[in-house]
Structures are given as structure tokens and as C-alpha cells.
Design a protein around this motif. Structure first.
Motif, mmCIF file in Angstrom:
data_model
loop_
_atom_site.group_PDB
_atom_site.id
_atom_site.type_symbol
_atom_site.label_atom_id
_atom_site.label_comp_id
_atom_site.label_asym_id
_atom_site.label_seq_id
_atom_site.Cartn_x
_atom_site.Cartn_y
_atom_site.Cartn_z
ATOM 1 N N PRO A 70 10.228 15.689 -9.488
ATOM 2 C CA PRO A 70 9.837 14.697 -7.913
ATOM 3 C C PRO A 70 10.155 13.929 -7.667
ATOM 4 C CG PRO A 70 8.412 14.809 -9.328
ATOM 5 C CD PRO A 70 8.816 16.252 -9.898
ATOM 6 N N PHE A 71 10.429 13.151 -6.459
ATOM 7 C CA PHE A 71 11.415 12.769 -6.019
ATOM 8 C C PHE A 71 11.013 11.297 -6.195
ATOM 9 C CE2 PHE A 71 13.373 9.392 -2.561
ATOM 10 C CZ PHE A 71 15.352 9.690 -2.675
ATOM 11 N N HIS A 72 12.142 10.364 -6.861
ATOM 12 C CA HIS A 72 11.250 9.402 -7.912
ATOM 13 C C HIS A 72 10.622 8.220 -6.354
ATOM 14 C CE1 HIS A 72 10.016 6.459 -10.568
ATOM 15 N NE2 HIS A 72 10.143 6.996 -11.587
ATOM 16 N N ALA A 73 9.526 8.089 -7.364
ATOM 17 C CA ALA A 73 8.965 7.317 -6.229
ATOM 18 C C ALA A 73 9.299 5.687 -5.829
ATOM 19 C CB ALA A 73 7.210 6.886 -6.432
ATOM 20 N N ALA A 74 10.080 5.279 -6.894
ATOM 21 C CA ALA A 74 11.124 4.333 -6.701
ATOM 22 C C ALA A 74 12.332 4.096 -5.835
ATOM 23 C CB ALA A 74 11.661 3.760 -7.657
ATOM 24 N N TRP A 75 12.557 4.321 -4.491
ATOM 25 C CA TRP A 75 12.817 5.061 -3.553
ATOM 26 C C TRP A 75 11.674 4.085 -2.096
ATOM 27 C CZ3 TRP A 75 17.972 5.728 -2.798
ATOM 28 C CH2 TRP A 75 18.636 6.305 -4.031
ATOM 29 N N SER A 76 10.508 4.881 -2.885
ATOM 30 C CA SER A 76 9.725 3.899 -1.688
ATOM 31 C C SER A 76 10.518 2.624 -1.682
ATOM 32 C CB SER A 76 8.365 4.150 -1.539
ATOM 33 O OG SER A 76 7.863 3.186 -3.304
ATOM 34 N N GLY B 161 13.225 12.067 1.072
ATOM 35 C CA GLY B 161 13.433 12.545 -0.205
ATOM 36 C C GLY B 161 12.313 12.785 -1.080
ATOM 37 N N ARG B 162 11.867 13.415 -0.961
ATOM 38 C CA ARG B 162 10.490 14.045 -1.283
ATOM 39 C C ARG B 162 10.132 15.556 -0.698
ATOM 40 N NH1 ARG B 162 5.301 15.712 -0.942
ATOM 41 N NH2 ARG B 162 4.266 15.401 -1.492
ATOM 42 N N ALA B 163 10.311 15.046 0.299
ATOM 43 C CA ALA B 163 10.011 16.363 1.637
ATOM 44 C C ALA B 163 10.957 17.204 0.974
ATOM 45 C CB ALA B 163 10.068 16.342 2.318
ATOM 46 N N VAL B 164 12.521 16.502 0.617
ATOM 47 C CA VAL B 164 13.654 17.910 0.579
ATOM 48 C C VAL B 164 13.628 18.212 -0.695
ATOM 49 C CG1 VAL B 164 16.243 17.698 -0.221
ATOM 50 C CG2 VAL B 164 15.371 16.564 1.880
ATOM 51 N N VAL B 165 13.247 17.389 -1.484
ATOM 52 C CA VAL B 165 12.899 17.909 -3.483
ATOM 53 C C VAL B 165 12.183 19.011 -3.053
ATOM 54 C CG1 VAL B 165 12.618 17.315 -5.558
ATOM 55 C CG2 VAL B 165 14.007 15.790 -3.743
ATOM 56 N N LEU C 42 12.998 1.050 -1.092
ATOM 57 C CA LEU C 42 13.756 0.643 -0.630
ATOM 58 C C LEU C 42 13.319 1.283 1.186
ATOM 59 C CD1 LEU C 42 17.151 0.393 0.243
ATOM 60 C CD2 LEU C 42 17.184 2.610 -0.283
ATOM 61 N N SER C 43 12.391 1.909 1.171
ATOM 62 C CA SER C 43 12.075 2.032 2.640
ATOM 63 C C SER C 43 11.330 3.041 2.338
ATOM 64 C CB SER C 43 12.725 2.593 3.754
ATOM 65 O OG SER C 43 12.231 2.999 4.846
ATOM 66 N N PRO C 44 9.834 3.168 2.950
ATOM 67 C CA PRO C 44 8.906 4.117 3.073
ATOM 68 C C PRO C 44 9.047 5.423 3.184
ATOM 69 C CG PRO C 44 7.596 2.422 2.766
ATOM 70 C CD PRO C 44 9.182 2.245 3.010
ATOM 71 N N ALA C 45 9.879 5.714 4.087
ATOM 72 C CA ALA C 45 10.650 6.901 4.647
ATOM 73 C C ALA C 45 11.826 7.379 4.047
ATOM 74 C CB ALA C 45 11.221 6.031 6.306
ATOM 75 N N VAL C 46 12.379 6.709 3.548
ATOM 76 C CA VAL C 46 13.487 7.329 2.295
ATOM 77 C C VAL C 46 12.361 8.265 1.553
ATOM 78 C CG1 VAL C 46 15.185 6.423 0.517
ATOM 79 C CG2 VAL C 46 15.529 5.607 2.741
ATOM 80 N N LEU D 105 1.281 -1.719 0.163
ATOM 81 C CA LEU D 105 -0.284 -0.090 -0.323
ATOM 82 C C LEU D 105 0.874 0.869 0.095
ATOM 83 C CD1 LEU D 105 -2.644 1.632 0.169
ATOM 84 C CD2 LEU D 105 -2.742 1.157 2.393
ATOM 85 N N LEU D 106 2.145 1.424 1.353
ATOM 86 C CA LEU D 106 2.943 2.580 1.133
ATOM 87 C C LEU D 106 3.738 2.627 -0.060
ATOM 88 C CD1 LEU D 106 3.961 1.972 4.120
ATOM 89 C CD2 LEU D 106 3.251 3.896 3.344
ATOM 90 N N ILE D 107 3.673 1.535 -0.920
ATOM 91 C CA ILE D 107 4.932 1.526 -2.261
ATOM 92 C C ILE D 107 4.023 2.156 -3.576
ATOM 93 C CG2 ILE D 107 5.596 0.426 -4.449
ATOM 94 C CD1 ILE D 107 6.656 -1.524 -2.482
ATOM 95 N N GLY D 108 1.932 1.872 -3.430
ATOM 96 C CA GLY D 108 1.458 2.300 -4.249
ATOM 97 C C GLY D 108 1.068 4.053 -4.524
ATOM 98 N N CYS D 109 0.753 4.360 -2.612
ATOM 99 C CA CYS D 109 0.597 5.121 -2.549
ATOM 100 C C CYS D 109 1.834 6.511 -3.310
ATOM 101 C CB CYS D 109 0.109 5.779 -1.063
ATOM 102 S SG CYS D 109 -0.748 4.715 -0.514
ATOM 103 N N ALA D 110 2.609 5.970 -3.053
ATOM 104 C CA ALA D 110 4.693 6.746 -2.927
ATOM 105 C C ALA D 110 4.351 6.751 -4.767
ATOM 106 C CB ALA D 110 5.741 6.637 -2.926
ATOM 107 N N PHE D 111 4.108 6.327 -5.310
ATOM 108 C CA PHE D 111 3.643 5.988 -7.141
ATOM 109 C C PHE D 111 2.542 6.937 -7.652
ATOM 110 C CE2 PHE D 111 6.651 2.739 -7.056
ATOM 111 C CZ PHE D 111 7.302 3.448 -7.977
ATOM 112 N N LEU D 112 1.368 6.775 -6.292
ATOM 113 C CA LEU D 112 0.615 7.526 -6.795
ATOM 114 C C LEU D 112 0.597 9.638 -6.346
ATOM 115 C CD1 LEU D 112 -2.321 5.772 -5.368
ATOM 116 C CD2 LEU D 112 -2.058 6.486 -8.328
ATOM 117 N N ASP D 113 1.266 9.243 -5.383
ATOM 118 C CA ASP D 113 2.050 11.195 -4.470
ATOM 119 C C ASP D 113 2.997 11.340 -6.240
ATOM 120 O OD1 ASP D 113 2.215 12.930 -3.344
ATOM 121 O OD2 ASP D 113 4.418 12.223 -2.509
#
Length: 198
Positions: free
Chosen positions: A132-138, A148-152, A140-144, A112-120
């Protein structure tokens, strides 16, 4: 652009260059980008671009729910079942609430978290946030991804860092919960230690 309104996005600038220009769905803005070149690219988000999508809030909420779910488990009972060497004890441990909740919140929550990252990530691109910071990093870890997305987003739009601080708070909450669970598990193991060595 034609009379039919095109969706917001990057389109050829029509000035003879390789640049693209941001169309906000109503009018051309003054934001340009140079795709596929080594030229310096303007990575500034269009004015008014939203940096908080519903999907980032869902990601944060799911992580809180995962931690709360793990705290509702009777870890002492699960460890007692796990330390029972009989087949019935092992089957009871595998089908226990602890096993089912941790599996569902672990694998199901991660999917669910990986899916939400790609939708975000897709929503940020639609808003015109450049690269934007790529969702593929999720993966590795949703926290990453969240951090990363916040910083970018902060670099591109000048805002959007709040989700990073919320993610760090959630990680601290999870760490405290993990320490508590480990304490419970060790207490049960030490309680059973004399019978295991006998």
C-alpha cells in the motif's frame, strides 16, 4: 498451518519457492507474492479486502474540522492586535483565539493526521493489500498520502478511489477559506495603512 488459527497475512508458500501465500485467517487463498526478488509480483489484493479503514475517514474529518476551525477565527481582530506595536498588543495577538486555534489545528492536527495515516497504512497491510502507499508520505502532506493511497488501492483492489475525490473537495474548500481569510487580512491592513505610515 497448525490447528491454531494464525492471523491473516503473508506466509511462506511451502512449495519450495521463495513465494509467500496469503492466509486470510481461515484458509489459504490463491494470492502469491515474491518478496525481495525482481520477479513480477502479483499485486492484486485478496478478494474482499477492505480498502476503507476507519482511519482514512478520521483523516478526512480532521481536515474538514481544521478548515472550519480556521473559519471561526475573527481574523480582523487578530490583525488589529498584530498591527498594534505596543507590547500589550503583541501579547494580546499571541494569546488570542486566532493564535491558539491556528497553532492547535496546525501542529496538533498535523500530528493527528500523520498518526492516522500510519494506522491506516497498517490496517491496509493487515487486509492483505500488497505494497500500500506508504504512510511516510503524510509527513510531506496528508493530502499527498490520501490521494496516493486511493490510487494505489484502486490499482490493487479495483476500488478505493472515493477518498481521493473527497480529499480534492476538502482541498477546494480549504482554498476558498484561505482566499476569504487573506481578503479579511488585507482589508484590515489597508484600513490601518494610513496610521502605519503616519
Amino acid at each position: 498451518m497448525s490447528d491454531v488459527a494464525a492471523p491473516a497475512g503473508w506466509y511462506p508458500a511451502n512449495d519450495g519457492s521463495q513465494r509467500q501465500r496469503w492466509w486470510d485467517g481461515v484458509a489459504w487463498t490463491e494470492h502469491y507474492q515474491h518478496p525481495y526478488t525482481t520477479e513480477r509480483v502479483d499485486l492484486t489484493a485478496p478478494e474482499g479486502a477492505r480498502v476503507y479503514t476507519p482511519w482514512i475517514w478520521v483523516m478526512l474529518g480532521v481536515q474538514v474540522l481544521q478548515t472550519i476551525a480556521l473559519l471561526t477565527i475573527d481574523w480582523a481582530e487578530y490583525m488589529r492586535l498584530s498591527l498594534d506595536a505596543s507590547i500589550q498588543g503583541q501579547l494580546a495577538a499571541l494569546t488570542s483565539q486566532a493564535s491558539l486555534v491556528s497553532m492547535l489545528s496546525g501542529w496538533g492536527g498535523l500530528a493527528l493526521l500523520i498518526g492516522c495515516a500510519f494506522l491506516d497504512w497498517s490496517a491496509l497491510k493487515r487486509e492483505g493489500i500488497p505494497r500500500p502507499f506508504h504512510a511516510a508520505w503524510s509527513i510531506l502532506s496528508p493530502a499527498v498520502y490520501v490521494i496516493g493511497r486511493a490510487v494505489v488501492a484502486r490499482r490493487r483492489a479495483g476500488r478505493g478511489i472515493a477518498v481521493m475525490w473527497l480529499e480534492i473537495a476538502i482541498l477546494m474548500f480549504g482554498l476558498v477559506a484561505a482566499i476569504w481569510m487573506i481578503g479579511v487580512i488585507f482589508a484590515v491592513v489597508f484600513e490601518f495603512m494610513p496610521s502605519l505610515t503616519a
